[in-house]
Design an enzyme around this catalytic site. Structure first.
Site, short mmCIF file in Angstrom:
data_model
loop_
_atom_site.label_atom_id
_atom_site.label_comp_id
_atom_site.label_asym_id
_atom_site.label_seq_id
_atom_site.Cartn_x
_atom_site.Cartn_y
_atom_site.Cartn_z
N TYR A 55 -13.67 -3.66 -0.11
CA TYR A 55 -14.88 -3.16 -0.77
C TYR A 55 -15.98 -4.21 -0.89
CZ TYR A 55 -17.94 -0.44 -3.80
OH TYR A 55 -19.01 0.23 -4.29
N TYR A 70 -2.29 -10.17 4.70
CA TYR A 70 -2.17 -8.78 5.16
C TYR A 70 -3.53 -8.33 5.67
CZ TYR A 70 -1.16 -3.72 5.00
OH TYR A 70 -0.99 -2.39 5.31
N ILE A 80 6.71 -5.02 9.44
CA ILE A 80 6.77 -4.42 8.11
C ILE A 80 6.39 -2.96 8.31
CG2 ILE A 80 5.78 -4.35 5.79
CD1 ILE A 80 5.47 -7.38 5.94
N ARG A 94 -8.19 -0.09 6.17
CA ARG A 94 -8.22 0.17 4.72
C ARG A 94 -9.22 -0.72 3.99
NH1 ARG A 94 -4.56 3.28 2.02
NH2 ARG A 94 -2.80 4.11 3.20
N THR A 126 0.83 -1.21 0.00
CA THR A 126 0.00 0.00 0.00
C THR A 126 0.86 1.25 0.00
OG1 THR A 126 -1.67 -1.19 1.28
CG2 THR A 126 -1.85 1.20 1.23
N THR A 127 1.94 1.24 0.78
CA THR A 127 2.83 2.40 0.89
C THR A 127 3.48 2.72 -0.44
OG1 THR A 127 3.22 1.79 3.19
CG2 THR A 127 4.75 3.36 2.23
N LYS A 168 0.80 -10.30 8.13
CA LYS A 168 1.11 -8.94 8.56
C LYS A 168 -0.15 -8.44 9.27
CE LYS A 168 2.08 -4.24 6.97
NZ LYS A 168 2.22 -3.32 5.81
#
Length: 298
Positions: free
Chosen positions: A111, A137, A207, A142, A48-49, A165
């Site tokens: 979503y 993850y 992470i 998010r 994402t980063t 994660k």
């Protein structure tokens, strides 16, 4: 994959852009070199980063190829392939050269808001088709949904799912995972400031977003944790408590890119719908960094 490859700090790499919002490979090279020199243990590419949501397939390939070619210390590489279309993820994995990749980090479907059984089946399908191990993850902030402890535990039994994660911020959930997971399943912190807390209950590392700029601090933390010196490790984490919330005030990676600009690594450009940080946030970040540099000088 040996668990020791993922012990310590993985840096969730940003993707530097130039003013034209093209990939800045010169900045990416500086970032790779800087984080390696400061002691990160592995790279996480296209999380994402890294603004993976606004990069196309060819750009992602170029970034992965570049990271592999400029990995001077031959650190392990984790590559992000995730989404909310199971079939498409399997196709992406099939179409990606994962020869130099140690594991795929795959975010929980967003979503769609699938049930826990849907999340379970989603990951089973991906793991069954992936030539490299899968790391779950879980980031409910998010995705809009949580991978429950029970679902994580069930998935931990799959031979090709090696860890998670965990970025739910729920310590009790992490404790349940630790208690009941498969023995070789890895718990990795997805929250910089919870690294020590999660390590204390059995996590093997983090992470990290902040490691883009402050990998040396995380290296210090991990060195202290090796000897169970939690007091010294905590003193290192406390250096980050003021700047950490600023990284998310206007959404990640807006804040960390501003920090890296202040450090001379790259510019602070992001792709829409993200925009560079406001003057007010920039000033708060600069203030925190001034205090931080003052502490280091003492």
């Amino acid at each position: 994959m040996p668990a020791q490859k993922l012990v310590g700090t993985g840096v969730a790499l940003i993707t530097p852009f130039n003013e034209a919002l093209e990939i800045d490979f010169t900045g990416l090279k500086r970032l790779l070199d800087s984080t390696a020199e400061k002691g990160v243990d592995y790279y996480v590419v296209m999380g994402t980063t890294g603004e993976s949501a606004t990069l196309d397939k060819n750009e992602k390939k170029k970034i992965l190829d570049f990271a592999c070619a400029n990995n001077a210390k031959q650190l392990p590489i984790i590559y992000g392939i995730g989404g909310n279309n199971t079939k498409e993820i399997i196709e992406q994995i099939s179409d990606t050269d994962l020869t130099a990749v140690d594991a795929v980090l795959s975010v929980s479907p967003y979503y769609n808001k699938p049930s826990q059984e849907g999340i379970y089946e989603h990951y089973l399908k991906i793991a069954d088709h992936s030539p490299v191990p899968i790391i779950l993850y879980n980031v409910p902030g998010r995705t809009g949904s949580n991978i429950s402890a029970e679902t994580t535990i069930r998935l931990s039994e799959h031979d090709n799912i090696i860890g998670t994660k965990e970025a739910s911020g729920d310590i009790s959930q992490a404790l349940t995972i630790i208690k009941h997971k498969a023995d070789d399943f890895l718990l990795i912190s997805g929250d910089d400031l919870l690294t020590i807390s999660l390590h204390a209950i059995g996590a093997i590392g983090v992470i990290s977003v902040l490691a883009n700029a402050f990998a040396d601090i995380f290296n210090n933390i991990m060195e202290h944790l090796k000897t169970s010196d939690y007091q010294s490790a905590t003193q290192e984490v406390l250096k980050l408590t003021e700047i950490n919330p600023l990284m998310y005030e206007q959404s990640n990676p807006v804040g960390i890119k501003q920090v890296l600009m202040e450090q001379g690594i790259c510019e602070n450009y992001v792709r829409l719908p993200l925009v560079p940080c406001t003057v007010a946030l920039k000033e708060k970040i600069q203030h925190c960094m001034t205090l931080f540099e003052g502490e280091k000088a003492l």
